[in-house]
Design an enzyme around this catalytic site. Structure first.
Site, PDB file in Angstrom:
ATOM      1  N   ASP A  34       1.342  -1.183   0.152  1.00 35.27           N
ATOM      2  CA  ASP A  34       0.054  -0.021  -0.157  1.00 35.27           C
ATOM      3  C   ASP A  34       0.910   1.030  -0.410  1.00 35.27           C
ATOM      4  O   ASP A  34       2.140   1.292   0.652  1.00 35.27           O
ATOM      5  CB  ASP A  34      -0.414   0.100   1.038  1.00 35.27           C
ATOM      6  CG  ASP A  34      -2.208   0.439   1.071  1.00 35.27           C
ATOM      7  OD1 ASP A  34      -3.561   0.646   1.387  1.00 35.27           O
ATOM      8  OD2 ASP A  34      -1.706   2.044   1.028  1.00 35.27           O
ATOM      9  N   ILE A  35       0.458   2.472  -0.609  1.00 29.65           N
ATOM     10  CA  ILE A  35       1.503   3.246  -0.692  1.00 29.65           C
ATOM     11  C   ILE A  35       1.149   4.260   0.671  1.00 29.65           C
ATOM     12  O   ILE A  35       1.805   4.774   0.539  1.00 29.65           O
ATOM     13  CB  ILE A  35       0.533   4.699  -1.940  1.00 29.65           C
ATOM     14  CG1 ILE A  35       1.916   5.361  -2.611  1.00 29.65           C
ATOM     15  CG2 ILE A  35      -0.480   5.049  -1.636  1.00 29.65           C
ATOM     16  CD1 ILE A  35       1.249   5.912  -4.095  1.00 29.65           C
ATOM     17  N   HIS A 104     -10.033  -5.396  -2.966  1.00 28.42           N
ATOM     18  CA  HIS A 104      -8.774  -5.859  -2.597  1.00 28.42           C
ATOM     19  C   HIS A 104      -8.596  -6.179  -1.401  1.00 28.42           C
ATOM     20  O   HIS A 104      -9.401  -5.386  -0.748  1.00 28.42           O
ATOM     21  CB  HIS A 104      -7.685  -4.250  -3.286  1.00 28.42           C
ATOM     22  CG  HIS A 104      -8.774  -2.665  -2.709  1.00 28.42           C
ATOM     23  ND1 HIS A 104      -9.251  -2.587  -2.430  1.00 28.42           N
ATOM     24  CD2 HIS A 104      -8.827  -2.362  -1.516  1.00 28.42           C
ATOM     25  CE1 HIS A 104      -9.641  -0.761  -2.255  1.00 28.42           C
ATOM     26  NE2 HIS A 104      -9.463  -1.185  -1.300  1.00 28.42           N
ATOM     27  N   HIS A 106      -6.850  -5.726   2.092  1.00 32.63           N
ATOM     28  CA  HIS A 106      -6.242  -5.919   2.707  1.00 32.63           C
ATOM     29  C   HIS A 106      -4.702  -6.427   3.406  1.00 32.63           C
ATOM     30  O   HIS A 106      -6.145  -7.464   4.295  1.00 32.63           O
ATOM     31  CB  HIS A 106      -6.459  -4.164   3.401  1.00 32.63           C
ATOM     32  CG  HIS A 106      -7.004  -2.766   2.589  1.00 32.63           C
ATOM     33  ND1 HIS A 106      -6.112  -1.992   2.524  1.00 32.63           N
ATOM     34  CD2 HIS A 106      -7.987  -2.817   2.429  1.00 32.63           C
ATOM     35  CE1 HIS A 106      -7.152  -0.854   2.490  1.00 32.63           C
ATOM     36  NE2 HIS A 106      -8.293  -1.559   2.468  1.00 32.63           N
TER      37      HIS A 106
HETATM   38  P1  5GP Z   1     -10.273   1.437  -0.023  1.00 41.55           P
HETATM   39  O1  5GP Z   1      -9.861   2.715   0.700  1.00 41.55           O
HETATM   40  O2  5GP Z   1     -10.888   1.434  -1.075  1.00 41.55           O
HETATM   41  O3  5GP Z   1     -10.523   0.210   0.701  1.00 41.55           O
HETATM   42  O4  5GP Z   1      -7.760   1.077  -0.062  1.00 41.55           O
HETATM   43  C1  5GP Z   1      -7.446   1.385  -1.546  1.00 41.55           C
HETATM   44  C2  5GP Z   1      -6.161   1.574  -1.077  1.00 41.55           C
HETATM   45  O5  5GP Z   1      -5.684   2.076  -1.691  1.00 41.55           O
HETATM   46  C3  5GP Z   1      -5.351   2.585   0.467  1.00 41.55           C
HETATM   47  O6  5GP Z   1      -4.953   2.456   1.635  1.00 41.55           O
HETATM   48  C4  5GP Z   1      -4.689   3.247  -0.615  1.00 41.55           C
HETATM   49  O7  5GP Z   1      -3.166   4.197   0.113  1.00 41.55           O
HETATM   50  C5  5GP Z   1      -4.440   2.251  -2.149  1.00 41.55           C
HETATM   51  N1  5GP Z   1      -3.778   2.876  -2.601  1.00 41.55           N
HETATM   52  C6  5GP Z   1      -4.651   4.132  -3.517  1.00 41.55           C
HETATM   53  N2  5GP Z   1      -3.101   4.746  -4.161  1.00 41.55           N
HETATM   54  C7  5GP Z   1      -2.904   3.706  -4.417  1.00 41.55           C
HETATM   55  C8  5GP Z   1      -1.544   3.418  -5.224  1.00 41.55           C
HETATM   56  O8  5GP Z   1      -1.503   4.422  -7.122  1.00 41.55           O
HETATM   57  N3  5GP Z   1      -0.033   2.463  -5.523  1.00 41.55           N
HETATM   58  C9  5GP Z   1      -0.962   1.838  -4.040  1.00 41.55           C
HETATM   59  N4  5GP Z   1       0.398   0.896  -3.755  1.00 41.55           N
HETATM   60  N5  5GP Z   1      -1.440   2.385  -3.024  1.00 41.55           N
HETATM   61  C10 5GP Z   1      -2.826   3.055  -3.619  1.00 41.55           C
END
Ligand code: 5GP
Ligand code: ZN
Length: 118
Positions: A34-35, A104, A106
Site C-alpha cells: 500500500d502506498i 482488494h 488489505h
Molecule cells: P480502500 O480505501 O479502497 O479500501 O483502499 C484503497 C487503498 O489503496 C488505500 O489504502 C490507499 O492507500 C491505496 N492506494 C491508493 N492509491 C494507490 C497507489 O497508487 N498505489 C498503491 N500501492 N496503493 C494505493
C-alpha cells in the site's frame, strides 16, 4: 483482457502503466504494498479481473476471490506474521471507506490491531 477497465487505478497497476511494489503474482491475483501503509506490513491483494466491489462478485468468481485469501496467507507467512497474527479485510462502498473500486484485500500486520475498527 476484457476484464480490464482503463479508468481503474488498480487495472493500470496490473497493466504496468503505474508502478507498484509488487510482492506476489499468480494466475488470478497480484499483491503490492500500500502506498500509505497503516501497519509495518500493509499489502493489497487484488484479482487480475476487474471487479468493482464485493457487491459485484459473481458466483463464477468464487475461485478468484478464494485465491485472494490464499495469496494473503502466503504473503503473511513470507512476512513472518503467521504466529502473531494479521488482518485480511475488504471494504465495500462509501460507508466502509472504499476509495478504489477494484476489490482488494488489505493484509495488515506487524503491530497489534485494534478491534472493532473505526
Ligand atoms: P480502500 O480505501 O479502497 O479500501 O483502499 C484503497 C487503498 O489503496 C488505500 O489504502 C490507499 O492507500 C491505496 N492506494 C491508493 N492509491 C494507490 C497507489 O497508487 N498505489 C498503491 N500501492 N496503493 C494505493
Ligand atoms: Zn480494475
Amino acid at each position: 483482457m476484457s476484464d480490464h477497465n482503463p479508468e481503474c487505478l488498480f487495472c493500470k497497476i496490473l497493466a504496468g502503466e503505474i508502478p507498484a511494489d509488487i510482492i506476489y503474482e499468480s494466475d488470478s491475483a497480484i499483491a503490492f504494498r500500500d502506498i500509505n501503509p497503516q501497519a509495518p506490513t500493509h499489502a493489497l491483494v487484488i484479482p487480475r479481473k476487474h471487479i468493482a466491489t464485493i457487491n459485484d462478485i459473481d458466483v463464477a468468481d468464487q475461485a478468484i476471490v478464494g485465491s485472494l485469501f490464499s495469496a494473503a496467507r502466503e504473503i503473511a507467512a513470507a512476512e513472518g506474521l503467521e504466529d502473531d497474527g494479521y488482518r485480511a479485510v475488504m471494504n465495500c462502498n462509501e460507508a466502509a471507506g472504499q476509495t478504489v473500486f477494484h476489490i482488494h484485500l488489505h493484509l495488515l500486520g506487524g503491530r497489534a490491531l485494534a478491534w472493532p475498527p473505526g
